[in-house]
Structures are given as structure tokens and as C-alpha cells.
Motif scaffolding. Structure first.
Motif, mmCIF file in Angstrom:
data_model
loop_
_atom_site.group_PDB
_atom_site.id
_atom_site.type_symbol
_atom_site.label_atom_id
_atom_site.label_comp_id
_atom_site.label_asym_id
_atom_site.label_seq_id
_atom_site.Cartn_x
_atom_site.Cartn_y
_atom_site.Cartn_z
ATOM 1 N N ILE A 53 -4.409 11.820 -5.459
ATOM 2 C CA ILE A 53 -5.364 12.409 -4.515
ATOM 3 C C ILE A 53 -5.595 13.879 -4.862
ATOM 4 N N HIS A 64 0.810 -1.228 0.000
ATOM 5 C CA HIS A 64 0.000 0.000 0.000
ATOM 6 C C HIS A 64 0.840 1.274 0.000
ATOM 7 N N THR A 65 2.150 1.099 -0.121
ATOM 8 C CA THR A 65 3.007 2.287 -0.195
ATOM 9 C C THR A 65 3.878 2.179 -1.441
ATOM 10 N N SER A 66 4.761 3.152 -1.652
ATOM 11 C CA SER A 66 5.605 3.147 -2.854
ATOM 12 C C SER A 66 6.756 4.121 -2.620
ATOM 13 N N LEU A 91 5.871 7.587 -2.006
ATOM 14 C CA LEU A 91 5.228 7.897 -0.726
ATOM 15 C C LEU A 91 6.219 7.745 0.437
ATOM 16 N N ARG A 150 -8.517 4.041 -1.971
ATOM 17 C CA ARG A 150 -7.894 2.790 -1.517
ATOM 18 C C ARG A 150 -6.945 3.112 -0.369
ATOM 19 N N TYR A 157 -7.185 -1.738 6.724
ATOM 20 C CA TYR A 157 -6.591 -0.579 7.380
ATOM 21 C C TYR A 157 -6.205 -0.883 8.831
ATOM 22 N N LEU A 174 1.811 6.305 3.676
ATOM 23 C CA LEU A 174 2.989 7.156 3.461
ATOM 24 C C LEU A 174 3.943 6.942 4.633
ATOM 25 N N THR A 220 -3.882 3.852 1.530
ATOM 26 C CA THR A 220 -2.625 4.441 1.085
ATOM 27 C C THR A 220 -1.749 4.662 2.313
ATOM 28 N N VAL A 270 -9.894 9.431 -0.363
ATOM 29 C CA VAL A 270 -9.090 8.379 -0.994
ATOM 30 C C VAL A 270 -9.984 7.196 -1.363
ATOM 31 N N THR A 276 0.531 10.577 -5.196
ATOM 32 C CA THR A 276 -0.667 9.839 -5.628
ATOM 33 C C THR A 276 -1.510 10.738 -6.541
ATOM 34 N N LEU A 300 1.556 13.162 0.316
ATOM 35 C CA LEU A 300 0.506 12.257 -0.171
ATOM 36 C C LEU A 300 -0.006 12.713 -1.529
#
Lengths: 112, 153
Positions: B41, B9-11, B14, B78, B117, B82, B80, B76, B39, B35
Motif C-alpha cells: 500500500i 485476507h490477512t498474513s 499484518l 483487494r 468485505y 490487519l 486486506t 487498496v 503490504t 498496514l
């Protein structure tokens, strides 16, 4: 985004936070979180609700009681509350001067 | 849920390795800027307001030098995550009064299937009980080595 819709989204986020805190308090506190500010948050929620146009506030309340969520996202031109198609003409109006309602279910529409 | 699932869920986009902020309000603002930059967003004000509201409930800086700002918002679609790090430390009103160096920020939609979550939050909190790991994360050179340390590689 219309300023009233911005407030309605914030109100819904806050309502969910309050509800989830009350419903899952034990689980969240088990993770180490404290919730001593819950009453302050509820007061902040009332302050925020006071900034919303009374007719929209009352619509929000009715929808929340009926569906759980009054404001829903539009994804792929579909209302994510009832999955009805949203006319493309709505999209162009959305960010101008109206808070849009789904013609099928009446939920308030938000374009994420 | 294991840590590998959580990290989906991160990258790299982020990952904020060097926060400039030194207080809570500025740190939250910098995190939300990150964020938005990382993304698609569209509505940063809504996310910032949600994260501030969550802090009104009680500080999310619950671990030694670590905070987990989190919450659900319509902004959001999905889950996400950070990750941010502060070399100098942020006054995030932590329970122990110490500075916060690591931030795991979880922003979730109003509904998520299987409560990813809360499960992700629980996995991260459990993993970060390890003091040696926290030290490695503070020193990690980049996103890849940060994630490798989290995975225990």
C-alpha cells in the motif's frame, strides 16, 4: 500524489461511506454498528469538498453522476473505469503537478 | 463465508501483537503504519483519513474489548485484514466504555465482487461473540496460534 487528487480520493471514499451507510444501514446496524455521527460526517464531507478547486469539484460531480465513481485506479496501464490504455508518458507526470484524466472516458486517474 | 476464507485476507505481516497506543488516534495511526509495512500500500494518509471518517460515524468498538475499524478506499486493490492486539487496552470510545484489546481492521476497495468485505465483517463479529475465544486470542503466543484459535483448532 497531487494534493488536489488526494482530496478527491478522500472525498470519493467519504461519499461512498455515506452512500453505503444509507443504503445498508439496517444490515450494518444488525452487526452492532451505530451511525449516530452520519450528519457530522456529511458536514465534514462538505468541508472537504470546499477545499477542492471549483473546476475539479464540478468535474468530479459530473463524473460521479455519470459513472458512480469519478476517480479510478490505473492498473497495468489501464484505466479501471473504461479499460482504455493509459499512455506511459502519463505515469511520469502523475506525481508531479497535474491531476490526470483518462483521455477516453475523462475519469480522474489514481495510481495505487 | 467461513473463518478460513476470511483469514485468507490477512498474513503474519499484518499481525500486530502488541500495540503501543493507548488512545484512538494513536491506535489508528499505528494500525495504518502496520498496514503499510505489511503490504505494498502506497497511500497511508488516505487510509488513515478513511478510518477516521468511519469512526466519526460511530465507534467501531462494538464488541466487549473488540473493535472492527473498516471501510472502503481507493488506496487498496483487494480486501486486506490487519489484526492487532493491545495488552494494556486502548480507549477506543467503546460502547461499554471499557478498553479495547483486539482489533480486526478491514480495508476494502470501492468495489469487491460478492461483497467479501461485509461478509468477512459479519463472520468475524459472529465468531467473536464467544467469550472463551476472546480470552484465548488475548493470550495467543503468535500469529499461528491466534489463527488456530479463531479457526477452532
Amino acid at each position: 500524489m497531487h494534493p488536489q487528487l488526494q482530496l478527491l480520493v478522500a472525498l470519493q471514499d467519504m461519499d461512498q461511506m455515506i452512500r453505503e451507510t444509507e443504503e445498508s444501514r439496517e444490515q450494518l446496524e444488525g452487526l452492532g454498528f451505530k451511525h449516530e455521527g452520519l450528519e457530522n460526517l456529511k458536514r465534514a464531507r462538505e468541508d472537504l469538498a470546499g477545499q477542492i478547486d471549483p473546476s475539479l469539484g464540478s468535474w468530479y460531480k459530473r463524473l460521479t453522476a455519470r459513472f458512480g465513481h469519478a476517480v479510478v485506479p490505473v492498473v497495468g496501464n489501464l484505466c479501471m473505469g473504461c479499460f482504455a490504455s493509459i499512455p506511459s508518458s502519463f505515469v511520469s507526470k502523475t506525481n508531479i503537478d497535474k491531476v490526470q484524466k483518462c483521455e477516453s472516458c475523462g475519469r480522474l486517474l489514481y495510481w495505487p | 463465508m467461513d473463518i478460513v476464507e476470511v483469514l485468507k485476507h490477512t498474513s503474519p505481516a499484518l499481525f500486530l501483537p502488541d500495540l503501543k497506543a493507548t488512545d484512538k488516534a494513536s491506535a489508528l495511526a499505528e494500525i495504518v503504519e502496520g498496514l503499510v509495512a505489511g503490504t505494498s500500500i502506497q497511500n497511508p494518509d488516505t487510509i488513515l483519513q478513511m478510518l477516521k471518517s468511519r469512526e466519526h460515524l460511530g465507534s467501531t468498538a462494538v464488541g466487549p474489548g473488540i473493535a472492527f475499524p473498516h471501510g472502503r478506499t481507493l488506496a487498496v486493490q483487494r480486501l486486506t485484514i490487519l489484526i492487532a492486539r493491545s495488552r494494556a487496552g486502548v480507549d477506543f470510545e467503546s460502547e461499554d466504555g471499557g478498553p479495547t484489546h483486539l482489533f480486526f481492521v478491514l480495508v476494502a476497495p470501492p468495489q469487491d465482487s460478492g461483497h467479501q468485505y461485509i461478509k468477512s465483517l459479519a463472520t468475524l463479529i459472529d465468531r467473536l461473540q464467544d467469550g472463551d475465544l476472546r480470552a484465548k486470542l488475548r493470550d495467543a503466543a503468535d500469529y499461528e496460534s491466534f489463527c488456530a484459535a479463531l479457526k477452532g483448532d
